[in-house]
Design an enzyme around this catalytic site. Structure first.
Site, PDB file in Angstrom:
ATOM      1  N   HIS A  42     -20.812 121.977 105.112  1.00  0.00           N
ATOM      2  CA  HIS A  42     -21.228 120.525 105.957  1.00  0.00           C
ATOM      3  C   HIS A  42     -20.363 121.188 107.461  1.00  0.00           C
ATOM      4  O   HIS A  42     -19.745 120.692 107.712  1.00  0.00           O
ATOM      5  CB  HIS A  42     -20.456 119.795 105.401  1.00  0.00           C
ATOM      6  CG  HIS A  42     -21.246 118.281 105.595  1.00  0.00           C
ATOM      7  ND1 HIS A  42     -19.994 117.659 106.675  1.00  0.00           N
ATOM      8  CD2 HIS A  42     -21.747 117.000 105.413  1.00  0.00           C
ATOM      9  CE1 HIS A  42     -20.404 116.131 106.973  1.00  0.00           C
ATOM     10  NE2 HIS A  42     -21.229 116.061 106.488  1.00  0.00           N
ATOM     11  N   ASP A  64     -27.700 112.456 102.926  1.00  0.00           N
ATOM     12  CA  ASP A  64     -27.073 113.401 103.541  1.00  0.00           C
ATOM     13  C   ASP A  64     -25.878 113.446 102.443  1.00  0.00           C
ATOM     14  O   ASP A  64     -25.545 112.201 101.878  1.00  0.00           O
ATOM     15  CB  ASP A  64     -26.679 113.155 105.104  1.00  0.00           C
ATOM     16  CG  ASP A  64     -27.772 113.325 106.150  1.00  0.00           C
ATOM     17  OD1 ASP A  64     -28.725 113.516 105.641  1.00  0.00           O
ATOM     18  OD2 ASP A  64     -27.246 113.305 107.081  1.00  0.00           O
ATOM     19  N   ASP A  65     -25.431 114.367 103.021  1.00  0.00           N
ATOM     20  CA  ASP A  65     -23.992 115.570 101.804  1.00  0.00           C
ATOM     21  C   ASP A  65     -23.979 115.218 100.061  1.00  0.00           C
ATOM     22  O   ASP A  65     -23.235 115.569 100.087  1.00  0.00           O
ATOM     23  CB  ASP A  65     -22.961 114.066 102.337  1.00  0.00           C
ATOM     24  CG  ASP A  65     -22.766 114.567 104.053  1.00  0.00           C
ATOM     25  OD1 ASP A  65     -23.291 115.433 104.777  1.00  0.00           O
ATOM     26  OD2 ASP A  65     -21.736 113.267 104.167  1.00  0.00           O
ATOM     27  N   HIS A 123     -26.421 108.400 103.135  1.00  0.00           N
ATOM     28  CA  HIS A 123     -25.750 109.516 102.424  1.00  0.00           C
ATOM     29  C   HIS A 123     -25.797 108.541 101.197  1.00  0.00           C
ATOM     30  O   HIS A 123     -25.600 107.580 100.567  1.00  0.00           O
ATOM     31  CB  HIS A 123     -24.314 109.151 102.850  1.00  0.00           C
ATOM     32  CG  HIS A 123     -24.196 109.424 104.375  1.00  0.00           C
ATOM     33  ND1 HIS A 123     -24.528 108.370 105.565  1.00  0.00           N
ATOM     34  CD2 HIS A 123     -24.195 110.975 104.808  1.00  0.00           C
ATOM     35  CE1 HIS A 123     -24.645 109.317 106.793  1.00  0.00           C
ATOM     36  NE2 HIS A 123     -24.022 110.468 106.501  1.00  0.00           N
ATOM     37  N   HIS A 134     -28.758 120.647 104.418  1.00  0.00           N
ATOM     38  CA  HIS A 134     -27.572 120.323 104.982  1.00  0.00           C
ATOM     39  C   HIS A 134     -26.280 121.231 105.143  1.00  0.00           C
ATOM     40  O   HIS A 134     -24.968 120.400 105.771  1.00  0.00           O
ATOM     41  CB  HIS A 134     -27.082 118.839 104.427  1.00  0.00           C
ATOM     42  CG  HIS A 134     -26.094 117.992 105.331  1.00  0.00           C
ATOM     43  ND1 HIS A 134     -26.704 117.290 106.430  1.00  0.00           N
ATOM     44  CD2 HIS A 134     -25.373 117.726 105.437  1.00  0.00           C
ATOM     45  CE1 HIS A 134     -26.102 116.481 106.954  1.00  0.00           C
ATOM     46  NE2 HIS A 134     -24.992 116.047 106.778  1.00  0.00           N
TER      47      HIS A 134
END
Length: 718
Positions: free
Chosen positions: A152, A97-98, A249, A148
């Site tokens: 965010h 993620d991210d 991540h 995603h």
């Protein structure tokens, strides 16, 4: 006072609409930048690792069906009954993620390639726009992409329109970078199905309506907490050979532990018979990335350039603020340094020196000055100067100004009448009629102190001095607007005059109080009439003729400042426009030598930077401050604002002390920054637009009330 009448076209108006639209566009651009740069990272408040058993949650949150909370991490919610899927045994779908992150994503990809593993990357749309090449690499190396959100954002806490926008923009960003649309979605701050909340479930249901397949996790490594390499490996390892979707991540912070743990996890679990694949391949679903339409790809490209443009604008604004801050501090340092030198010079000159007692002619041009003329003339006649004549030139007044002076029958006062021809013509009439070789030019609303004329002309003991500026003070300062102007006169005008005096580049002797040698005025052709700031134009001509122009702070003249914002606007509009006219007229001083060269290379650049260029940027700075209120920590913003205000207050206090004024008006300083400053920079905008489009500005005369004269008279009587 009115100069010769100019035929003027209608003042420009459309520029205000353009300015407003420009500021709105700037705010929108900065808002885009604020949204895409204020991105967080990390997963939600997942519970302790439960060993990977999806049935470990005894109960589900309100609004979340129990089969979802106790089911697998891959959720299809576009049907009447939710469907969840899990990974087969010994099958792991690594998810990141991210990202993409320019530092960590390439390292994660390198580790995956080295171990022949594939994974699914849930990317943030704004970061996709920043690093599209990384997203293309992810697909090129056989990995899978998912959404995603664009910024965010926590979908569970957002209204429906914001949810739709977050998902739509992310799809477009990925399409613009890769030509593909994604259907997988992992909401930020999510973790295990058992941790799903009611609002979070509703957000996933809404997203399913736009074709998204939700992906949560079986194993949350919580690597964003940086628990250590060993702990991350332990949290990512399923028990008893089960399959799992593992949450890690590749962006949002320092991911060195994640990279190290991944490099250790892959060979360990591969040795135990695990395979690493994408989410879609793991559950046997078709490829999740679909070809994007031409319109979606075009929208994504436009979105990327919009985001980049917003970044450039924000960078330019930061640069502008930095330059403005440096210039402001430098200006203050120079002002204080020069003020100290001026103080020392004044102290040195307090000793014995030649006394000037030559005859002086005071010339008062007057047009409809009935409210103040009597007080002005009486204050001049009461001067403690031995040889003084007062010449009042009535420039076609319609309110009986000349009659008032004649009825006073004061000794040494002459009244000259002429048809209305403007202030410069009236001054030139008085200059021709004057008998003395030293001339003092005074506005018709100005009140002198008894020692003003004496102090003003003492500088003529130096034969190199051709003109002397006095110290103008605001008399009607009881109201808030008057206090603001009082502070401006003391802080801005008088600090600047001390600096100009030391640097020998005084650009303006104010019309309210100035002394000249007669030979100087005749040598430069008298008072010019082709600009609206005849006092600035005249002073610059004197300097270019090779004479020194100095400042005498002890020669005080009290003047009536505008008592309404409308009157203030009209006065400052004329001043600013006239100053620009004078600067353009005397631009060739840049390449001159002597006093004219000092004006051209010191005075004119200073005026250009601090009276024109920086005020023109002030509206954008205010918009940037509004942007700061929206996106910067309030503590940082408040600290910056109070720091600048404290610096201004210290400067104001120093200037008030130099002028021997009370510190009481300092309380009005914060309000001055919120109202008065905006009026001043809008005046500059109006003046520049008027000059650029070629309009001629008419004389903007201020209506006199007589309040200043009454206040000064009452103070003397007291």
């Amino acid at each position: 006072m009115t100069p010769p009448r100019h035929v003027a076209r209608r003042d420009p108006r459309a520029h205000w609409l353009l300015l407003l639209l420009g500021l709105v566009l700037l705010l929108a651009t900065l808002t885009v930048h604020g949204l895409v740069t204020g991105l967080g990272g990390g997963s939600g408040p997942a519970a302790a690792v439960t060993g990977g058993d999806p049935g470990a949650a005894a109960t589900s949150a309100a609004g979340v069906p129990k089969p979802v909370a106790a089911g697998g991490p891959v959720l299809r919610l576009d049907r009447p009954e939710p469907v969840s899927r899990t990974m087969p045994d010994r099958t792991i779908a690594l998810t990141f993620d991210d990202g993409p992150d320019p530092r960590w994503t390439p390292q994660v990809l390198d580790v995956l390639r080295r171990h022949h593993a594939h994974a699914t990357f849930f990317v943030v749309g704004a970061r996709v726009n920043e690093h599209p090449e990384l997203v293309r690499r992810i697909l090129a190396e056989g990995h899978e992409l998912g959404s995603h959100t664009f910024t965010h954002a926590d979908l569970a806490s957002q209204p429906g329109w914001r949810r739709d926008l977050e998902l739509s923009l992310t799809r477009k960003a990925i399409a613009g970078a890769t030509g593909r649309e994604v259907t997988l979605l992992r909401p930020p701050f999510s973790s295990l199905p058992s941790e799903l909340t009611g609002p979070g479930y509703e957000a996933l249901r809404d997203a399913a309506g736009s074709g998204h397949l939700a992906v949560l996790a079986d194993r949350d490594t919580r690597d964003w907490e940086r628990p250590g390499e060993a702990q991350i490996v332990k949290a990512a390892t399923p028990p008893r050979g089960r399959g799992a979707v593992v949450l890690m991540h590749d962006g949002g912070g320092d991911r060195d532990q994640t990279v190290a743990a991944l490099d250790r996890l892959l060979p360990e679990l591969t040795g135990q018979g695990y395979r690493f694949t994408t989410v879609s391949a793991g559950v046997g679903a078709p490829e999740s990335a679909l070809p994007a339409s031409a319109g979606t790809r075009l929208s994504g490209t436009a979105l990327r350039w919009t985001q980049r443009g917003a970044g450039w604008v924000a960078g330019a604004m930061n640069l502008l603020l930095g330059i403005a801050l440096v210039l402001g501090v430098a200006r203050l340092a120079v002002q204080v340094f020069c003020a100290q030198r001026h103080v020392r010079r004044v102290r040195r000159n307090t000793g014995p020196r030649p006394e000037v007692r030559a005859p002086v002619s005071v010339i008062v041009p007057a047009y409809n000055e009935a409210a103040n003329i009597a007080a002005t003339v009486r204050s001049l006649v009461a001067s403690a100067y031995p040889a003084l004549e007062v010449i009042v030139v009535d420039d076609g007044s319609t309110d009986g100004t000349a009659d008032i002076v004649e009825r006073m029958r004061l000794r040494g006062v002459r009244v000259l009448r002429q048809a209305n021809a403007g202030k410069p013509a009236a001054l030139n009439t008085g200059i021709r009629a004057a008998r003395a070789e030293l001339l003092v030019l005074v506005d018709g609303d100005t009140v002198f102190q008894p020692d003003t004329v004496y102090r003003l002309v003492q500088g003529f003991a130096d034969r190199s001095v051709g003109a002397i500026s006095g110290n103008t003070k605001v008399a009607n300062r009881r109201r808030l607007l008057g206090r603001w102007q009082h502070l401006e006169y003391v802080i801005g005008f008088n600090l600047d005059r001390r600096m100009y005096d030391v640097l020998e580049c005084m650009p303006t002797i104010p019309g309210a109080i100035g002394a000249f040698r007669r030979e100087v005025l005749l040598g430069v052709g008298g008072v010019p009439a082709d600009t609206l700031a005849e006092d600035t134009d005249l002073t610059m001509k004197v300097l270019r003729a090779g004479w020194r122009v100095v400042y005498e702070e002890s020669a005080i003249a009290w003047t009536e400042a505008p008592s309404s914002l409308r009157q203030l606007w009209r006065q400052r509009y004329r001043w600013c426009y006239g100053t620009m006219q004078a600067m353009w007229k005397h631009r060739h001083a840049l390449r001159e030598s002597g006093a004219g060269g000092k004006l051209g290379r010191r005075g004119l650049p200073y005026l250009m930077v601090f009276q024109i260029l920086l005020p023109l940027t002030a509206p954008a700075v205010d918009v940037f401050a509004l942007y700061g209120l929206l996106f910067l920590p309030w503590s940082t913003l408040a600290l910056s604002w109070f720091g600048l205000l404290l610096l201004q207050a210290l400067t104001a206090g120093y200037a008030l002390r130099l002028d021997r004024e009370r510190f009481g008006p300092l309380w009005a300083l914060p309000l001055q920054q919120l109202v008065y400053r905006q009026v001043m920079y809008l005046v500059v905008v109006q003046s520049v637009v008027t000059a650029v489009i070629g309009n001629r500005l008419r004389w903007q005369r201020m209506v006199r009330t007589g309040e200043a004269a009454a206040l000064v008279t009452a103070a003397r009587a007291g």
